[in-house]
Write a protein that holds these residues in place. Structure first.
Motif, mmCIF file in Angstrom:
data_model
loop_
_atom_site.group_PDB
_atom_site.id
_atom_site.type_symbol
_atom_site.label_atom_id
_atom_site.label_comp_id
_atom_site.label_asym_id
_atom_site.label_seq_id
_atom_site.Cartn_x
_atom_site.Cartn_y
_atom_site.Cartn_z
ATOM 1 N N ARG A 6 0.834 -1.216 0.000
ATOM 2 C CA ARG A 6 0.000 0.000 0.000
ATOM 3 C C ARG A 6 0.864 1.260 0.000
ATOM 4 N NH1 ARG A 6 -0.380 -2.340 5.004
ATOM 5 N NH2 ARG A 6 0.498 -1.150 6.767
ATOM 6 N N ASP A 7 2.119 1.142 0.463
ATOM 7 C CA ASP A 7 3.017 2.300 0.467
ATOM 8 C C ASP A 7 3.508 2.651 -0.936
ATOM 9 O OD1 ASP A 7 2.740 2.422 3.196
ATOM 10 O OD2 ASP A 7 4.595 1.330 3.620
ATOM 11 N N LEU A 8 3.265 1.758 -1.902
ATOM 12 C CA LEU A 8 3.693 2.028 -3.276
ATOM 13 C C LEU A 8 2.638 2.796 -4.065
ATOM 14 C CD1 LEU A 8 5.283 -1.419 -4.267
ATOM 15 C CD2 LEU A 8 6.345 0.534 -3.098
ATOM 16 N N ALA A 9 1.480 3.025 -3.456
ATOM 17 C CA ALA A 9 0.367 3.636 -4.187
ATOM 18 C C ALA A 9 0.714 5.022 -4.722
ATOM 19 C CB ALA A 9 -0.870 3.707 -3.286
ATOM 20 N N GLN A 57 -0.355 -9.267 -14.163
ATOM 21 C CA GLN A 57 -1.618 -9.671 -13.551
ATOM 22 C C GLN A 57 -1.435 -9.924 -12.057
ATOM 23 O OE1 GLN A 57 -3.522 -12.961 -15.581
ATOM 24 N NE2 GLN A 57 -2.990 -12.121 -17.569
ATOM 25 N N ALA A 58 -0.334 -10.583 -11.694
ATOM 26 C CA ALA A 58 -0.086 -10.888 -10.286
ATOM 27 C C ALA A 58 0.084 -9.613 -9.468
ATOM 28 C CB ALA A 58 1.154 -11.769 -10.156
ATOM 29 N N ILE A 59 0.819 -8.642 -10.012
ATOM 30 C CA ILE A 59 1.022 -7.375 -9.311
ATOM 31 C C ILE A 59 -0.297 -6.622 -9.184
ATOM 32 C CG2 ILE A 59 2.108 -5.107 -9.490
ATOM 33 C CD1 ILE A 59 4.527 -6.531 -10.794
ATOM 34 N N LEU A 60 -1.061 -6.570 -10.261
ATOM 35 C CA LEU A 60 -2.357 -5.884 -10.224
ATOM 36 C C LEU A 60 -3.273 -6.520 -9.181
ATOM 37 C CD1 LEU A 60 -4.279 -3.776 -11.456
ATOM 38 C CD2 LEU A 60 -4.904 -5.493 -13.182
ATOM 39 N N HIS A 61 -3.328 -7.837 -9.141
ATOM 40 C CA HIS A 61 -4.161 -8.555 -8.172
ATOM 41 C C HIS A 61 -3.725 -8.231 -6.744
ATOM 42 C CE1 HIS A 61 -6.514 -11.946 -6.576
ATOM 43 N NE2 HIS A 61 -5.472 -12.219 -5.839
ATOM 44 N N ALA A 62 -2.404 -8.264 -6.488
ATOM 45 C CA ALA A 62 -1.899 -8.014 -5.137
ATOM 46 C C ALA A 62 -2.150 -6.570 -4.710
ATOM 47 C CB ALA A 62 -0.403 -8.334 -5.080
ATOM 48 N N CYS A 63 -1.954 -5.613 -5.614
ATOM 49 C CA CYS A 63 -2.170 -4.206 -5.262
ATOM 50 C C CYS A 63 -3.642 -3.935 -4.954
ATOM 51 C CB CYS A 63 -1.689 -3.307 -6.397
ATOM 52 S SG CYS A 63 0.118 -3.243 -6.584
ATOM 53 N N ARG A 64 -4.533 -4.519 -5.726
ATOM 54 C CA ARG A 64 -5.961 -4.331 -5.452
ATOM 55 C C ARG A 64 -6.335 -4.919 -4.102
ATOM 56 N NH1 ARG A 64 -8.370 -5.567 -11.546
ATOM 57 N NH2 ARG A 64 -8.116 -3.425 -12.338
#
Length: 301
Positions: free
Chosen positions: A187-190, A205-212
């Motif tokens: 969440r600190d990367l937002a 896709q994996a990064i997008l899934h984890a960030c969401r």
């Protein structure tokens, strides 16, 4: 009697979607492939392919024939492996498909070891992140060093055997010293400037899934699947990158790597071969070398 070479052409056309694409992969002209498929149609007495927009698709008869073809090719592989097992020696040639991000940490050390242990073996290496398992099922390659991200369902084609190699988490990469910092929360990367792979890739896709899951949707400033480019942007202080651990040389100056806090984005590296009852000494030797290189990469991380 059915011509197995023509069956292979039909199988390749079905997998690649067009006669032109199949011809390119088979190193033949489109006309030569069309001729052989016409001969196969005459042998069977029924249409096997039909136009489908700009591509071609199997007819019902074609699908039935291809189901039998899969069993035929499976029997051929079994015969080849059984003879190789009786011979008991590593062969002269084989083909490996591997991800670009695994070349430095796993592929190069594995090929070096294979060259020392089996100097008669020539390994042709296809470096690609596109549909390696399909190439394996078509017989275009013999071993695949592939990846699967943990958020995605495991989908292994029929007739393929998979050997896990390494758990390979993504690291947060920024400009700085080589020292590994404390874990970073996603969440600190937002609010950071990010360099990420396209969302159409497995890693993206994996990064997008984890960030969401962490409560935000990333809006990267730089979009590239080229890990070297991602690391260059991070080293220049222009972006924060998320890169698999084995793709980062720990001695590279000017970058800082940190693990992801809590639930890391994890990819699983594996070696895949066509499954046979009799172990093939050549593919067994390649998988063993990849496994040893993966263990060394894990110790060096």
């Amino acid at each position: 009697m059915l011509d197995i070479r023509r069956l292979h052409m039909l199988r390749t056309v079905a997998a690649r979607g067009s006669i032109a694409a199949a011809a390119q992969s088979l190193d033949l002209s489109a006309g030569a492939v069309s001729q052989q498929l016409s001969a196969l149609r005459q042998d069977m007495g029924v249409d096997l392919l039909r136009p489908d927009g700009r591509t071609v698709a199997l007819t019902e008869a074609g699908r039935v024939l291809l189901e039998h073809a899969d069993r035929i090719f499976g029997a051929v592989r079994e015969a080849e492996s059984a003879v190789a097992a009786v011979r008991g020696t590593v062969g002269a040639t084989t083909t490996l498909a591997a991800l670009p991000s695994t070349v430095a940490g796993i592929v190069a050390p594995a090929l070096t070891a294979l060259g020392a242990d089996h100097p008669q073996l020539t390994v042709t290496c296809l470096i690609t992140d596109q549909a390696q398992l399909r190439e394996l099922t078509l017989g275009a390659v013999d071993v695949v060093l592939g990846q699967r991200y943990t958020h995605l369902p495991e989908e292994t084609p029929r007739g393929i055997g998979v050997s896990p190699l390494l758990d390979d988490p993504l690291l947060v990469v920024t400009a700085g010293s080589r020292a590994v910092e404390q874990p970073v929360a996603l969440r600190d990367l937002a609010t950071r400037s990010l360099a990420l792979p396209p969302p159409t890739t497995d890693c993206g896709q994996a990064i997008l899934h984890a960030c969401r899951q962490a409560g935000f949707t990333p809006a990267p400033r730089y979009v590239t699947a080229d890990i070297t480019a991602q690391l260059t942007l991070a080293r220049a202080g222009l972006a924060t990158a998320l890169v698999p651990r084995t793709a980062v040389d720990p001695t590279t100056p000017g970058i800082r790597t940190s693990p992801i806090e809590g639930h890391p984005v994890q990819r699983l590296l594996f070696a895949a071969t066509r499954h046979t009852e009799s172990a093939n000494p050549t593919t067994t030797a390649v998988v063993a070398a990849l496994r040893a290189a993966a263990r060394q990469a894990a110790r060096s991380a």
